[in-house]
Scaffold this active site. Structure first.
Site, PDB file in Angstrom:
ATOM      1  N   HIS A   1       0.857  -6.895   5.397  1.00 18.62           N
ATOM      2  CA  HIS A   1       0.276  -5.689   6.468  1.00 18.62           C
ATOM      3  C   HIS A   1      -0.322  -4.905   5.307  1.00 18.62           C
ATOM      4  O   HIS A   1       0.269  -4.504   4.381  1.00 18.62           O
ATOM      5  CB  HIS A   1       1.245  -5.505   7.283  1.00 18.62           C
TER       6      HIS A   1
ATOM      7  N   ASP B   1      -1.282  -1.442   6.707  1.00 24.00           N
ATOM      8  CA  ASP B   1      -0.977  -0.207   6.828  1.00 24.00           C
ATOM      9  C   ASP B   1       0.220   0.542   6.076  1.00 24.00           C
ATOM     10  O   ASP B   1       0.903  -0.488   5.604  1.00 24.00           O
ATOM     11  CB  ASP B   1      -0.648   0.089   8.206  1.00 24.00           C
TER      12      ASP B   1
ATOM     13  N   ASP C   1       4.953  -1.028   0.155  1.00 29.26           N
ATOM     14  CA  ASP C   1       5.100  -1.419   1.429  1.00 29.26           C
ATOM     15  C   ASP C   1       3.950  -1.365   2.291  1.00 29.26           C
ATOM     16  O   ASP C   1       3.684  -0.530   3.123  1.00 29.26           O
ATOM     17  CB  ASP C   1       6.195  -1.090   1.843  1.00 29.26           C
TER      18      ASP C   1
ATOM     19  N   GLU D   1       1.652  -2.806  11.253  1.00 30.66           N
ATOM     20  CA  GLU D   1       3.191  -3.381  11.155  1.00 30.66           C
ATOM     21  C   GLU D   1       4.077  -2.054  11.143  1.00 30.66           C
ATOM     22  O   GLU D   1       5.198  -2.141  11.687  1.00 30.66           O
ATOM     23  CB  GLU D   1       3.393  -4.167  10.071  1.00 30.66           C
ATOM     24  N   GLU D   2       4.025  -0.910  10.434  1.00 28.56           N
ATOM     25  CA  GLU D   2       4.801  -0.111  10.322  1.00 28.56           C
ATOM     26  C   GLU D   2       5.171   0.929  11.390  1.00 28.56           C
ATOM     27  O   GLU D   2       6.224   1.470  11.736  1.00 28.56           O
ATOM     28  CB  GLU D   2       4.231   1.125   9.137  1.00 28.56           C
TER      29      GLU D   2
ATOM     30  N   ASP E   1       6.978  -9.264   2.335  1.00 29.09           N
ATOM     31  CA  ASP E   1       7.356  -7.950   2.820  1.00 29.09           C
ATOM     32  C   ASP E   1       8.696  -7.460   2.302  1.00 29.09           C
ATOM     33  O   ASP E   1       9.154  -6.349   2.891  1.00 29.09           O
ATOM     34  CB  ASP E   1       6.956  -7.766   4.283  1.00 29.09           C
TER      35      ASP E   1
ATOM     36  N   HIS F   1       8.560   4.193   2.181  1.00 27.23           N
ATOM     37  CA  HIS F   1       8.637   5.291   2.812  1.00 27.23           C
ATOM     38  C   HIS F   1       8.776   6.667   2.554  1.00 27.23           C
ATOM     39  O   HIS F   1       9.131   7.438   3.101  1.00 27.23           O
ATOM     40  CB  HIS F   1       9.539   5.055   4.341  1.00 27.23           C
TER      41      HIS F   1
END
Length: 412
Positions: free
Chosen positions: A78, A80, A141, A175-176, A198, A384
């Site tokens: 992903h 995003d 990520d 996805e997040e 991932d 994150h």
């Protein structure tokens, strides 16, 4: 290795933060910036059937170069990044030959990435690390996963002596915020199985993940002059506090590990008259997961009963929505796909770390849509947030794993 570094940095310096409060797909227009770049790169490297739909889902094909029948496999990542921490103006730092000591991410703000706190750093002594500058997340990520898939496809195109079947790649938005697979066209993708790139630490191989739900709790209040408020004022912020206090105190992310589930309060926005609490619910066990969701409604009902006479209607409105489920149920019947990934790692000298995901990937939803999809390491750590980093050697190894899986699948 420099080629992978350059590719990765070209991706992470594009802001692709998603937005859970948006109803569009992708949830933010800026995700198109990287999506369109990836489409052009796929075409220029020689991938076939490169498509991007109206929702920014990207698919492309590397045709088979063998005569015998081989399962069509896929690799998914992903583009995003999480809204939990800013992904704007990412300024990566490259730490060559890491010495095992503290890394100063930002001297001005005294932000230190230290192995005394993040012990995994010591696994990568002597390697090249890419870190943040302490003011943003990095975006490994899952831009590390995208880097690895792109680099593996490029390598296979440049080395036709490596035999493989038909390979499909897919890149997704959002996805997040739990929507990465919502509009993914599994039938169009046309794979027997796939792998998401991932995961985190080198060697991770995962086919179990949390069952997941999100909850939004709205609390109503009554504003009255504080000097004359006795028996009349209802402070919605204090109701939210009462709700949080009713949740199990030790069942939170910072106090759980392994298969232990949790409640995670991640947003609280309030005033006297209205407060909105948002949290996520996670558990590997389906029955316990259902019990956790029920507890949310039980606490809300208790608060409503407590204020029924004074407020006259429900003062606490709980909305709970499932997000994704444990992929184990869908992967176990085709467990050979996990075996292939494990064999690929072992042949490359990587120790497989097979463990449950304390989170979710597009693969969990894709598995329930008919595409069994275990998860493989992408190499990053501390996702994150500002302490995120990725060892370049881990990205190189992940790229090699993709190539090896393609090779092994053609031999099966």
């Amino acid at each position: 290795m420099q080629h992978i570094i350059d590719r990765f940095i070209s991706y992470v310096t594009i802001d692709t933060e998603s937005d859970p409060n948006s109803n569009t797909t992708p949830s933010t227009a800026k995700q198109w910036d990287l999506a369109n770049k990836l489409v052009e790169e796929l075409k220029s490297m020689g991938m076939q059937d490169v498509t991007i739909d109206e929702n920014a889902y990207i698919m492309a094909t590397l045709p088979s170069n063998v005569d015998h029948e081989v399962p069509t496999i896929g690799f998914v990542a992903h583009f995003d990044t999480t809204p939990d921490f800013t992904g704007a103006n990412v300024n990566p730092q490259i730490i060559k030959n890491y010495d095992g000591k503290d890394i100063v991410l930002n001297a001005k703000q005294n932000i230190i990435l230290s192995p005394s706190y993040f012990e995994d750093l010591l696994l990568y002594k002597g390697q090249t690390l890419i870190t943040t500058d302490g003011t943003t997340l990095l975006g490994a990520d899952d831009k590390a996963g995208i880097t690895e898939i792109m680099s593996a496809m490029e390598y296979l195109i440049q080395h036709p002596e490596i035999k493989h079947g038909k390979i499909r790649v897919g890149f997704t938005p959002d996805e997040e915020i739990g929507r990465g697979a919502h509009k993914f066209d599994v039938e169009k993708f046309g794979c027997e199985y796939a792998y998401t790139m991932d995961g985190s630490q080198i060697g991770e191989l995962e086919y179990e993940n949390f069952n997941a739900a999100g909850a939004k709790i709205t609390f109503k209040g009554k504003s009255v002059h504080p000097g004359y408020a006795k028996g009349k004022m209802i402070n919605s912020m204090l109701l939210a506090n009462e709700f949080i206090s009713a949740l199990p105190a030790n069942e939170v992310p910072e106090k759980t590990s392994g298969y232990e589930g949790f409640f995670h309060v991640h947003h609280l926005d309030g005033s006297l008259e209205e407060t909105v609490l948002q949290l996520i619910i996670r558990d590997h066990d389906k029955a316990i997961f259902e019990a956790r969701k029920k507890l949310i409604h039980t606490i809300a009902a208790k608060i409503n009963q407590q204020y029924a006479t004074q407020f006259g209607e429900d003062i606490c409105i709980a909305e709970v929505n499932d997000q994704y489920y444990n992929m184990r149920e869908k992967v176990e019947p085709v467990f050979h796909i996990v075996d292939i990934a494990e064999e690929a790692m072992k042949e490359l000298g990587i120790t497989p770390l097979i463990k449950p995901i304390r989170g979710g990937t597009d693969g969990s939803q894709l598995s329930y849509k008919g595409l069994p999809c275990p998860n493989i390491f992408a190499g990053g750590h501390n996702f994150h947030g500002k302490y995120e980093y990725v060892p370049v050697e881990s990205m190189v190894k992940a790229t090699e794993v993709i190539v090896k899986i393609a090779e092994l699948t053609a031999k099966k």
